[in-house]
Design an enzyme around this catalytic site. Sequence first.
Site, short mmCIF file in Angstrom:
data_model
loop_
_atom_site.label_atom_id
_atom_site.label_comp_id
_atom_site.label_asym_id
_atom_site.label_seq_id
_atom_site.Cartn_x
_atom_site.Cartn_y
_atom_site.Cartn_z
N ILE A 15 15.26 -0.73 -10.90
CA ILE A 15 16.66 -0.95 -11.29
C ILE A 15 16.76 -1.93 -12.45
CG2 ILE A 15 17.11 -2.84 -9.65
CD1 ILE A 15 19.53 0.02 -10.63
N SER A 37 8.64 -12.39 -11.86
CA SER A 37 8.02 -11.22 -11.26
C SER A 37 6.53 -11.46 -11.07
CB SER A 37 8.24 -9.98 -12.14
OG SER A 37 7.55 -8.86 -11.63
N LYS A 91 23.76 -5.34 -5.86
CA LYS A 91 24.31 -4.85 -4.58
C LYS A 91 23.19 -4.42 -3.65
CE LYS A 91 23.32 -0.41 -4.96
NZ LYS A 91 22.60 0.40 -3.95
N ASP A 169 21.94 2.15 1.30
CA ASP A 169 21.69 1.57 -0.02
C ASP A 169 22.47 2.31 -1.10
OD1 ASP A 169 19.87 -0.28 -1.80
OD2 ASP A 169 19.65 1.74 -2.64
#
Length: 309
Positions: A15, A37, A91, A169
């Site tokens: 994403i 990351s 989200k 999701d």
Amino acid sequence: MAEPLSVALVGIGKIARDQHIPALNADPDWTLAATVSRSGGVDGVENFADLPQMLEARPDIGVVSLAVPPVPRFAMAAAAIGAGRHVMLEKPPGATLAECHALSAQAQAAGVTLHATWHSRMAHGVAAAKEWLAERELKRLRVTWKEDVRRWHPGQEWIWQAGGLGVFDPGINALSILTEILPAPVHLSRAVLDFPGNRDTPIAAELDFAHPGGAEVSAVFDWRQEGPQTWDIEAETDAGTMRLSDGGATFRAEGAAPVEGPDREYPRLYARMAELVRAGTSEVDLAPMVHVADAFTLGRRRVVEPFDW
């Protein structure tokens, strides 16, 4: 023009690469100043192995955007707020409602911005649908959200683990639109959740809602859809019908001009975040999460065939 805002993007997965990074790179309001990351960052951008390291090394970065799965998100958000940074949440904003309420209170006490984002609300047709429904009496509304989990979440085991939400999701995207466009709020009255025998989260769901005016409101979510993908909301009213399709990108209704356009959801999210930071305010709407929590509380569980990649 105001100075660009510096942001650290946490979680460089699908994403982030598909949506967050292109949106940030195209917006003069933002500078992608760092990434966090363990699996690799972005060329030309400083990367850190963990969030505490970044917070200590880069006090100049005022905003942290969290694009990680919901279960680890609370600790990261709390650490960023504790360090005085503004926080943007992918989200769903957390794994539980209690976590989200705690973060909201912490952000308010710290005087920083907290933005719980709902990208599907930024789809092109959503505002038009909200305006059209506001002037009519709803009779019936049906949400159909069916997609192929193998296509959209290839190999992502976290979605099948407790807290990963499973089909909710993507389903929460539909619920974010539903709670935005309905003139009157609804609450869940019935749910049936299909759990693969080898997974902790559902692969499909059927939902019915109680509407204050007696309208029939329902939703079906399914992660087993092959071929064309379906993200539709259809409404019948006393003055015609309406259809939102393509995840809210396309609006068609009787007596209204059609609305459609290219994907601008994440650019609009970051534009909104910039507005909130500069205004010194927060935006934490948990209505879509309430429906998901109610579904897990109220829902009848059905065990279906195991799921494997």
